[in-house]
Scaffold this active site. Sequence first.
Site, mmCIF file in Angstrom:
data_model
loop_
_atom_site.group_PDB
_atom_site.id
_atom_site.type_symbol
_atom_site.label_atom_id
_atom_site.label_comp_id
_atom_site.label_asym_id
_atom_site.label_seq_id
_atom_site.Cartn_x
_atom_site.Cartn_y
_atom_site.Cartn_z
ATOM 1 N N GLU A 36 -126.112 -74.725 -26.019
ATOM 2 C CA GLU A 36 -125.859 -76.060 -26.592
ATOM 3 C C GLU A 36 -124.375 -76.426 -26.698
ATOM 4 O O GLU A 36 -123.922 -76.906 -27.730
ATOM 5 C CB GLU A 36 -126.540 -76.166 -27.962
ATOM 6 C CG GLU A 36 -128.026 -75.852 -27.873
ATOM 7 C CD GLU A 36 -128.763 -75.935 -29.211
ATOM 8 O OE1 GLU A 36 -128.098 -75.889 -30.253
ATOM 9 O OE2 GLU A 36 -129.995 -76.045 -29.185
ATOM 10 N N GLU A 90 -137.432 -72.955 -23.695
ATOM 11 C CA GLU A 90 -137.902 -73.099 -25.086
ATOM 12 C C GLU A 90 -138.993 -74.166 -25.169
ATOM 13 O O GLU A 90 -138.989 -75.006 -26.065
ATOM 14 C CB GLU A 90 -136.732 -73.481 -26.014
ATOM 15 C CG GLU A 90 -135.547 -72.538 -25.925
ATOM 16 C CD GLU A 90 -134.451 -72.822 -26.960
ATOM 17 O OE1 GLU A 90 -134.684 -73.600 -27.901
ATOM 18 O OE2 GLU A 90 -133.366 -72.249 -26.806
#
Length: 325
Positions: free
Chosen positions: A129, A236
Amino acid sequence: MKRLFEVYKDYFTIGAAVSGRTIETHKDLILEHFNSLTAENEMKPFSLQPKENVFDFSKAEKMVKVSKENNKLLRGHTLMWHNGNPDWIFSENGEPLSRDTAINRMKKHINNVLDYYDGIAYGWDVVNEVIGDNDQPPLRQTPWLKAIGEDYLEIAYKTAREHKSGIKLYCNDYNECDPIKRGRICDLIKSLNSKEKLVDGFGMQGHYNIYHPNMDMVRESIEAYAALDIEIQVTELDVSIFRFEDDTKYETPPQELLDKQADYYGELFKIYREYKKYITSVILWGVADDATWLSNFPFRGRKNWPLLFDDNHQPKSAFSKIINF
Ligand code: GLA
């Protein structure tokens, strides 16, 4: 019953995120249907280096053992992140980190973790991220960036690459189908790979809901990442039954929404199968609906049902859609 990972053996591996608890409570399903494991939190910096120079690998030992004994792959997640850090890591005698200290801490963490998991984890998210959301600068303004400067990313990947040559190095992010963010992610990977290949693959997190992103966005994104000449993983995946900002609460999930979810999963996996040349793994962010972070995010206590197995560990129609094609 057919086993999910066996059905997909000619396509990609099928993984699940597991925790110290679910590796026991969901063990049967994990062993039956998945051939790759990711630690939900147990390999993040706060778990592995709670105090400076004190490495503690114990929280993830159970999953390491299960993966070894049952011939499951283990995917490392994550060496660097702006969240999931121990308190000590971003301060130096109460002051913000100097560039040198930050680089030393980063290198020490990466090297120690890669040493410990040598021969155990086939690859790692080196960073998680690091791209800014659309209203932010292109690179997320993390404490690492602030202390070191923009070359912190190159330093992180080079450290990992030079320390252990045989493992895969990934970059992982969310909202990865958004055209602006996707462009930023591609720019970053291109620049990191411009002199030597530092990034082997991109992890599309895949935190989706039954309305968004649509299949055209998913397809365009896979094509954009594939064009970088790197592998793609879906790292994910979960499919919420709510729009992001919807805080409706249900006791049990409406059938109509579960049907939509099944169709969504079905279409998604159809696309994944089409792009099997680029996609090396698809990993669900959990196993069954009784243990999902989405029952506490973005609204604490708002129950959600985003996975392939229900609260009682029974296969949902989403599971049937992806296993029968
Ligand atoms: C992000 C992280 C994951 C996890 C989820 C929420 O996507 O990459 O490790 O923390 O948020 O569970």
